[in-house]
Scaffold this active site. Structure first.
Site, PDB file in Angstrom:
ATOM      1  CG  ASN A 104       8.342  -2.604   0.153  1.00 52.46           C
ATOM      2  OD1 ASN A 104       7.686  -2.708   1.285  1.00 52.46           O
ATOM      3  ND2 ASN A 104       8.751  -1.291  -0.182  1.00 52.46           N
TER       4      ASN A 104
ATOM      5  NE  ARG B 202      10.766   5.502   8.198  1.00 53.73           N
ATOM      6  CZ  ARG B 202       9.866   5.405   7.470  1.00 53.73           C
ATOM      7  NH1 ARG B 202       9.783   4.425   6.489  1.00 53.73           N
ATOM      8  NH2 ARG B 202       8.860   6.243   7.612  1.00 53.73           N
TER       9      ARG B 202
ATOM     10  CD  GLU C 154      10.598  -8.234   5.229  1.00 54.35           C
ATOM     11  OE1 GLU C 154      10.980  -9.211   5.967  1.00 54.35           O
ATOM     12  OE2 GLU C 154       9.910  -7.248   5.986  1.00 54.35           O
TER      13      GLU C 154
ATOM     14  CB  ALA D 120       1.750   0.186   6.341  1.00 60.08           C
TER      15      ALA D 120
ATOM     16  N   PRO E  17       0.735  -1.256   0.092  1.00 63.10           N
ATOM     17  CG  PRO E  17      -0.186  -1.235   2.106  1.00 63.10           C
ATOM     18  CD  PRO E  17       0.608  -2.178   1.139  1.00 63.10           C
ATOM     19  CG  ASN E  18      -0.114   4.330   1.251  1.00 60.10           C
ATOM     20  OD1 ASN E  18      -1.020   5.022   0.831  1.00 60.10           O
ATOM     21  ND2 ASN E  18      -0.312   3.992   2.432  1.00 60.10           N
TER      22      ASN E  18
HETATM   23  O1  CA2 Z   1      10.862   1.411   3.483  1.00 56.25           O
HETATM   24  C1  CA2 Z   1       9.896   0.894   3.168  1.00 56.25           C
HETATM   25  O2  CA2 Z   1       9.717   0.395   1.915  1.00 56.25           O
HETATM   26  C2  CA2 Z   1       8.645   0.624   3.893  1.00 56.25           C
HETATM   27  O3  CA2 Z   1       7.861  -0.566   3.575  1.00 56.25           O
HETATM   28  C3  CA2 Z   1       7.638   1.770   3.372  1.00 56.25           C
HETATM   29  C4  CA2 Z   1       6.202   1.589   3.851  1.00 56.25           C
HETATM   30  C5  CA2 Z   1       6.274   1.760   5.228  1.00 56.25           C
HETATM   31  O4  CA2 Z   1       5.166   1.800   5.893  1.00 56.25           O
HETATM   32  C6  CA2 Z   1       7.264   0.658   5.779  1.00 56.25           C
HETATM   33  O5  CA2 Z   1       7.379   0.911   7.237  1.00 56.25           O
HETATM   34  C7  CA2 Z   1       8.583   0.869   5.315  1.00 56.25           C
HETATM   35  C8  CA2 Z   1       5.291   3.079   3.429  1.00 56.25           C
HETATM   36  C9  CA2 Z   1       5.169   3.181   1.970  1.00 56.25           C
HETATM   37  C10 CA2 Z   1       4.662   4.325   1.591  1.00 56.25           C
HETATM   38  O6  CA2 Z   1       5.294   4.909   0.759  1.00 56.25           O
HETATM   39  C11 CA2 Z   1       4.871   6.289   0.422  1.00 56.25           C
HETATM   40  C12 CA2 Z   1       5.411   6.768  -0.697  1.00 56.25           C
HETATM   41  C13 CA2 Z   1       5.345   8.272  -0.903  1.00 56.25           C
HETATM   42  C14 CA2 Z   1       4.330   8.944  -0.248  1.00 56.25           C
HETATM   43  C15 CA2 Z   1       3.684   8.488   0.838  1.00 56.25           C
HETATM   44  C16 CA2 Z   1       4.093   6.949   1.182  1.00 56.25           C
END
Ligand code: CA2
Length: 165
Positions: free
Chosen positions: A74, A107, A98, A77, A10-11
Site C-alpha cells: 500500500n 474520492r 497494490e 500517498a 506513509p502515515n
Molecule cells: O486508501 C488507501 O489505502 C490509501 O492508500 C491511503 C493513503 C491515501 O493517500 C491514498 O490515496 C489511499 C493515506 C494513508 C494515510 O492514512 C492515514 C490514516 C490515519 C490518519 C491519517 C492518515
C-alpha cells in the site's frame, strides 16, 4: 517456503487513531496480526514493514529481489506521485499486489492516478483491512499456479511459418 514482503507507505502507522471516518478504526498492528495469522494457514513467510520515507520504500523493494517471491504494497500517498517506487517495482519484476483501504476511484480526482498499477499484477481498492487478506490469498494462488506450470521450452526455436497467400 515462499516469502512475501508487505510494505505500508506513509502515515499508515496512524491508522485507527485519526481519520476513522475514511480509514476505519482498525490499527496497523491489527492488520499485521491478521496477515500473520493467514500467512501461517497458507504456509508463507511474511516480512512486514512500514515507512514514511519514499527512499526507504525503494530500498526495501530492491531488497526483495533476493529471496522473496512477491510483494504486497500500500504505497499510500506515494501511489499518486512516485515514479521512483514504480521504477523499483518494475526493476525487481516480482508479482506485486497494490492494496488500498479506501476506494481511490470514489474520492478526489488526484487519487485516481496510480503510478504503481501499471507494474502491479493486481490492485485491490475499497475493501478496508480485508483487502490485505485478499491480496495475500490472491498472491499465493498466483504463485502456486505459476509453480505448477510446465517449464518453458528449451528446444530449438520453431521456424516462422510462411504466410499463405
Ligand atoms: O486508501 C488507501 O489505502 C490509501 O492508500 C491511503 C493513503 C491515501 O493517500 C491514498 O490515496 C489511499 C493515506 C494513508 C494515510 O492514512 C492515514 C490514516 C490515519 C490518519 C491519517 C492518515
Amino acid at each position: 517456503m515462499r516469502r512475501v514482503m508487505v510494505l505500508h507507505g506513509p502515515n499508515l502507522n496512524l491508522l485507527g487513531t485519526r481519520e476513522e471516518s475514511v480509514y476505519g478504526t482498525t490499527t496497523l498492528d491489527t492488520i499485521d496480526a491478521s496477515l500473520s495469522k493467514l500467512s501461517d494457514d497458507l504456509g508463507v513467510e511474511l516480512d512486514i514493514r512500514q515507512s514514511n520515507l519514499e527512499g526507504e520504500l525503494v530500498t526495501w523493494i530492491q531488497e526483495a529481489r533476493s529471496g522473496y517471491h512477491g510483494i504486497i504494497i500500500n504505497p499510500a500517498a506515494y501511489t499518486h506521485t512516485s515514479v521512483a517506487i514504480r521504477d523499483a517495482l518494475a526493476a525487481v519484476d516480482l508479482p506485486t499486489i497494490e492494496v488500498h483501504l479506501s476506494n481511490i476511484y470514489r474520492r478526489e480526482e488526484f487519487r485516481r492516478q496510480s503510478y504503481v498499477s501499471g507494474v502491479a499484477l493486481a490492485q485491490i481498492s475499497g475493501f478496508g483491512p480485508t483487502g490485505y487478506l485478499l491480496a495475500l490469498r490472491g498472491l499465493c494462488e498466483h504463485l502456486s499456479s505459476k509453480g505448477s506450470k510446465p517449464a518453458p521450452r528449451t528446444g530449438p526455436a520453431r521456424r516462422a511459418q510462411t504466410p499463405k497467400r
